[in-house]
Design an enzyme around this catalytic site. Structure first.
Site, PDB file in Angstrom:
ATOM      1  N   ARG A 231       0.854  -1.179   0.000  1.00 48.52           N
ATOM      2  CA  ARG A 231       0.000   0.000   0.000  1.00 48.52           C
ATOM      3  C   ARG A 231       0.889   1.228   0.000  1.00 48.52           C
ATOM      4  O   ARG A 231       1.984   1.224   0.569  1.00 48.52           O
ATOM      5  CB  ARG A 231      -0.926   0.017   1.228  1.00 48.52           C
ATOM      6  CG  ARG A 231      -2.052  -1.005   1.185  1.00 48.52           C
ATOM      7  CD  ARG A 231      -3.065  -0.689   0.104  1.00 48.52           C
ATOM      8  NE  ARG A 231      -4.231  -1.566   0.122  1.00 48.52           N
ATOM      9  CZ  ARG A 231      -4.353  -2.666  -0.593  1.00 48.52           C
ATOM     10  NH1 ARG A 231      -3.346  -3.064  -1.370  1.00 48.52           N
ATOM     11  NH2 ARG A 231      -5.455  -3.390  -0.537  1.00 48.52           N
ATOM     12  N   GLU A 259      -2.776   8.513  -3.589  1.00 47.31           N
ATOM     13  CA  GLU A 259      -3.266   7.646  -4.659  1.00 47.31           C
ATOM     14  C   GLU A 259      -4.738   7.938  -4.909  1.00 47.31           C
ATOM     15  O   GLU A 259      -5.513   7.986  -3.945  1.00 47.31           O
ATOM     16  CB  GLU A 259      -3.071   6.180  -4.278  1.00 47.31           C
ATOM     17  CG  GLU A 259      -3.394   5.205  -5.394  1.00 47.31           C
ATOM     18  CD  GLU A 259      -3.115   3.757  -5.009  1.00 47.31           C
ATOM     19  OE1 GLU A 259      -4.053   2.945  -5.137  1.00 47.31           O
ATOM     20  OE2 GLU A 259      -1.990   3.447  -4.564  1.00 47.31           O
TER      21      GLU A 259
END
Length: 315
Positions: A231, A259
């Site tokens: 992640r 993101e």
């Protein structure tokens, strides 16, 4: 567990799944604006895939009867806070195993493409230029896998034919495996300087947020490659940018923080970095594995058997 209501919310139409138990009423919801039924009647919620966190959690506050929340991702950070506020007997299950093949394939792709300079060759092709270069091989390199769960193990599976000098495994706690020891996170300061390639596969928790920060990155050897298929926030973006801009480290990132990565973000222009837009999971391998998991979990739920891949929503 006692089930008094019968609705199951699925992100795929029930007719696309073979072997579903007949005990339930199946409702198709893939994150659209309208709910398919009253969320209060839902006992098993399979979270829509590749939807924004705010979409995934939107019905949860009203799911007063829910007993199982099943993600189709390995990570659960997008729903864990909302699940933690549900009744204490609600189970949160992840999709361990569903993304192993796809994510491990991408990790290997990123390693090979970065080491062999494939992005540069694509640019040369676009310019019609024949430019040979001497590039490092994966053979004889030392690889450190940080996060040795099912995805980390699948990455090692795919490294096996490539004649690596060594593969070292790190997880939250030390243990033994048939392949060799798994070291604890606390050993990273000793292990990082020995690695040519560091692959991040760890879940995002409070203990792994910014794990690859200034101290972690500074311990990596000059010219080492950092690969992140975990992640984005596992890496401290500011610290990584400093190392990339100095030319000391290389990076291959399938996930970023923030993101999606905004078009003007300096990571796009940083040297020695390869970026893919979080595509480790969504491949042709996903659908059959996800469908098998949903059917298996629902059969277990209907028969009162333990469910697979339960995780603690509080981390």
């Amino acid at each position: 567990m006692t089930v008094t209501t019968r609705d199951v919310w699925l992100p795929v139409p029930a007719e696309e799944l073979t072997g579903l138990p007949e005990d339930f009423t199946y409702r198709f919801w893939d994150g659209g604006p309208d709910f398919p039924a009253d969320p209060a009647d839902c006992v098993f919620y399979a979270v829509p895939y590749l939807k924004a966190p705010e979409v995934c959690v939107r019905p949860l506050a009203r799911m007063t009867s829910v007993r199982v929340v099943q993600t189709l991702t390995a990570g659960v950070e997008h729903v864990s806070d909302a699940v933690a506020r549900l009744p204490g007997n609600t189970l949160l299950c992840n999709a361990r195993g569903v993304h192993d093949a796809s994510t491990a394939e991408l990790a290997l792709t990123l390693i090979l493409a970065s080491l062999r300079g494939v992005p540069d060759f694509v640019r040369h092709q676009d310019a019609g230029e024949w430019r040979q270069e001497f590039r490092p091989a994966l053979a004889d390199k030392s690889v450190l896998i940080v996060g040795y769960g099912s995805i980390g193990g699948a990455v090692e599976d795919r490294l096996a034919p490539f004649e690596c000098a060594a593969v070292t495994r790190v997880a939250r706690t030390a243990r033994g495996t048939a392949r060799g020891p798994v070291h604890a996170l606390g050993e990273l300061p000793r292990l990082l300087p020995e690695a040519d390639v560091v692959v991040l596969c760890t879940p995002l928790t409070e203990s792994t947020r910014h794990l690859a920060g200034e101290d972690f990155l500074s311990r990596m050897k000059d010219g080492a490659l950092l690969v992140n298929v975990a992640r984005g926030p596992v890496v401290d973006t500011k610290a990584l940018l400093a190392e990339l801009e100095s030319g000391r480290l290389y990076a291959a990132l399938d996930v970023t923080d923030p993101e999606p990565l905004p078009s003007g973000h300096p990571l796009w222009r940083a040297p020695h970095v390869l970026i893919t837009p979080h595509v480790g999971g969504p491949t042709s391998a996903f659908a059959p594995r996800a469908r098998r998991l949903l059917v298996d979990q629902l059969r277990r739920f209907a028969e009162g058997r333990p469910l697979l891949h339960t995780v603690d929503p509080t981390g």
